[in-house]
Design an enzyme around this catalytic site. Structure first.
Site, PDB file in Angstrom:
ATOM      1  N   ASP A 135       0.837  -1.201   0.000  1.00 28.55           N
ATOM      2  CA  ASP A 135       0.000   0.000   0.000  1.00 28.55           C
ATOM      3  C   ASP A 135       0.877   1.257   0.000  1.00 28.55           C
ATOM      4  O   ASP A 135       1.202   1.783   1.051  1.00 28.55           O
ATOM      5  CB  ASP A 135      -0.898  -0.013   1.229  1.00 28.55           C
ATOM      6  N   GLU A 169      -2.802  10.636  -0.957  1.00 31.46           N
ATOM      7  CA  GLU A 169      -3.992   9.785  -0.989  1.00 31.46           C
ATOM      8  C   GLU A 169      -4.373   9.339   0.405  1.00 31.46           C
ATOM      9  O   GLU A 169      -5.563   9.292   0.760  1.00 31.46           O
ATOM     10  CB  GLU A 169      -3.727   8.561  -1.877  1.00 31.46           C
ATOM     11  N   ASP A 198      -4.442   0.082  -6.562  1.00 33.03           N
ATOM     12  CA  ASP A 198      -4.153   0.339  -5.154  1.00 33.03           C
ATOM     13  C   ASP A 198      -4.174  -0.983  -4.403  1.00 33.03           C
ATOM     14  O   ASP A 198      -5.220  -1.615  -4.284  1.00 33.03           O
ATOM     15  CB  ASP A 198      -5.207   1.300  -4.595  1.00 33.03           C
TER      16      ASP A 198
END
Length: 471
Positions: A135, A169, A198
């Protein structure tokens, strides 16, 4: 014969111009795909992850948007892109971002129609807790290697390809929101679809596609379907990643994900492997999101699916203008029932009938009593083709006699009947039939197959191997 309660399933595949995506064993690459898109080297993708990990290690163990780890990540990606020939722009986020956040990075390959842009993006920042390898090093690295592969292959493009690595983000989709807000309405209209990546290497992950039944998702789903993965809708990620910024302005979106903190179900573990009841990524937003927290197989499948989508949307489009990507999803019915709707109980592999090819088909009617069964799916007929023909293999078995049409089979598009057959057309084995869909080119329509019986003497209609051929 009288139909049993068990039913068999439809095998529906679509051949558009350049060919179908056949159902094959996982990790093998379909011939139709290899003819179109390159195999992205996952070793090189992991090489980019190694660099991002080293950057985090030199900068306090993370790559958060406000830190030097993020800025060094931007510099690494930018340097590789510039060396490959991209036009690269750093876009400072001057409103809405966390104070001190680094820039977005935008790269465009200088070919193709600038009025028809397909964007591919991933957030480059991570959380403070760790280096953020899944991530979202995974999406960032896969996107970078796809961009470099496109440059190395250098195909003639019909449409424009734009890549983006987003800042901030993790603090609220701020970088991508700033980017879309900053565009004029005319420039937003040029973006025909945005694809987001993602967390595409979760160690206990599943195979998820954003807006899986949409036209934008068609090539993404088609590629994973071709590997027999039976992907599902990315419900966990809805509204939680950068695609949402584009959705807010009406831009079609899709993308891949393998899951975050939600837990894998027993059905998903049976389908994909892994541990039921455990998180897709047990290191989500934790310090253990390191290089050991990467599912290489999933990363490879996603990287190749990105390439397939790029080639379908921007490269293959020039060969006659027919976009051949996955017009009918789950065409062979070898991977469950979705996205088919209606009497999906007719989908399966059952005794009493056999498939034209494969093991599954759709067995409509065949009860010997008053009954109507129908299955349907929304399909986008490709534009830019001189002809679009729906072909299908149909077996009609009946206990009726004579030429009176007691029991009927119909093919419809948006409720308009395109073909009608009956018990009077029964024969031995499968016969290939076809209907003309040229009038629907460029339109999204609902195709429906329906079998209807009267009160006595069964007629079963078994459908298999449907293809949409364009030229």
């Amino acid at each position: 014969m009288i139909r049993r309660f068990a039913v068999a399933s439809v095998s529906l595949a679509v051949v558009l111009g350049c060919g179908t995506l056949p159902a094959v064993a996982a990790d093998s690459v379909p011939a139709a795909v290899t003819a179109a898109a390159p195999d992205v080297d996952v070793t090189k993708v992991k090489g980019h992850l190694n660099e991002l990990s080293a950057i985090a290690g030199r900068n306090g163990g993370n790559r958060r948007s406000t830190g030097q780890g993020y800025r060094d990540s931007v510099a690494y990606v930018k340097g590789r892109l510039q060396a490959a020939g991209y036009t690269v722009t750093e876009q400072p986020c001057t409103s809405g971002c966390t104070s001190g956040a680094g820039p977005n990075l935008i790269a465009e390959w200088p070919q193709g129609d600038a009025a028809n842009v397909y964007m591919f993006g991933a957030h480059l920042d991570g959380v403070s807790a760790g280096p953020g390898m899944n991530d979202n090093g995974s999406g960032s690295a896969a996107l970078l290697e796809n961009a470099l592969t496109l440059a190395q292959q250098n195909p003639t493009l019909r449409n424009r390809v734009r890549f983006a690595w987003w800042t901030d983000e993790e603090q609220g989709l701020n970088g991508s929101d700033f980017y879309v807000r900053s565009l004029s309405s005319a420039d937003r209209a040029k973006i025909k679809a945005y694809y987001n990546f993602d967390m595409i290497a979760s160690t206990n992950g599943g195979y998820f596609v954003n807006h899986i039944t949409s036209s934008a998702a068609a090539p993404m789903k088609a590629y994973w379907d071709s590997l027999g993965l039976r992907p599902e809708e990315n419900t966990e990620g809805a509204g939680r990643s950068d695609d949402y910024s584009f959705e807010q302005y009406g831009i079609p979106t899709s993308g891949y994900a393998m899951g975050a903190s939600a837990r894998k179900t027993s059905a998903q573990a049976s389908k994909w492997g892994g541990t039921a009841g455990s998180a897709y990524d047990p290191c989500y937003h934790r310090s253990c999101d390191t290089l050991t927290n990467i599912n290489t197989t999933g990363l490879d499948r996603a990287s190749d699916g990105i390439a397939y989508t790029i080639w379908q949307r921007a490269v293959l489009a020039e060969t006659g203008g027919c976009d051949t990507a996955g017009a009918v999803a789950n065409g062979g019915f070898e991977s469950g029932t979705a996205p088919w709707t209606g009497d999906t109980g007719s989908i399966g592999a059952r005794s009493g009938q056999s498939a034209h090819t494969g093991t599954r088909f759709a067995w409509l009617a065949g009860y010997g009593s008053t009954r109507t069964e129908s299955i349907s799916q929304t399909v986008t007929v490709p534009a830019g083709c001189t002809r679009a023909t729906l072909n299908y293999w149909l077996r009609i078995d009946t206990d009726e006699s004579g030429s009176t049409p007691y029991d009927r089979f119909t093919v419809k598009a948006d409720g308009t009947t395109l073909a009608t057959l009956s018990n009077a057309d029964a024969g031995s084995g499968y016969v290939q039939r076809s209907v003309d869909l040229t009038a629907y080119a460029g339109r999204t329509v609902t195709l429906a197959f329906t079998g209807t019986e009267d009160s006595s003497l069964q007629t079963g209609f078994v459908v298999d191997d449907v293809s949409l051929q364009s030229g």
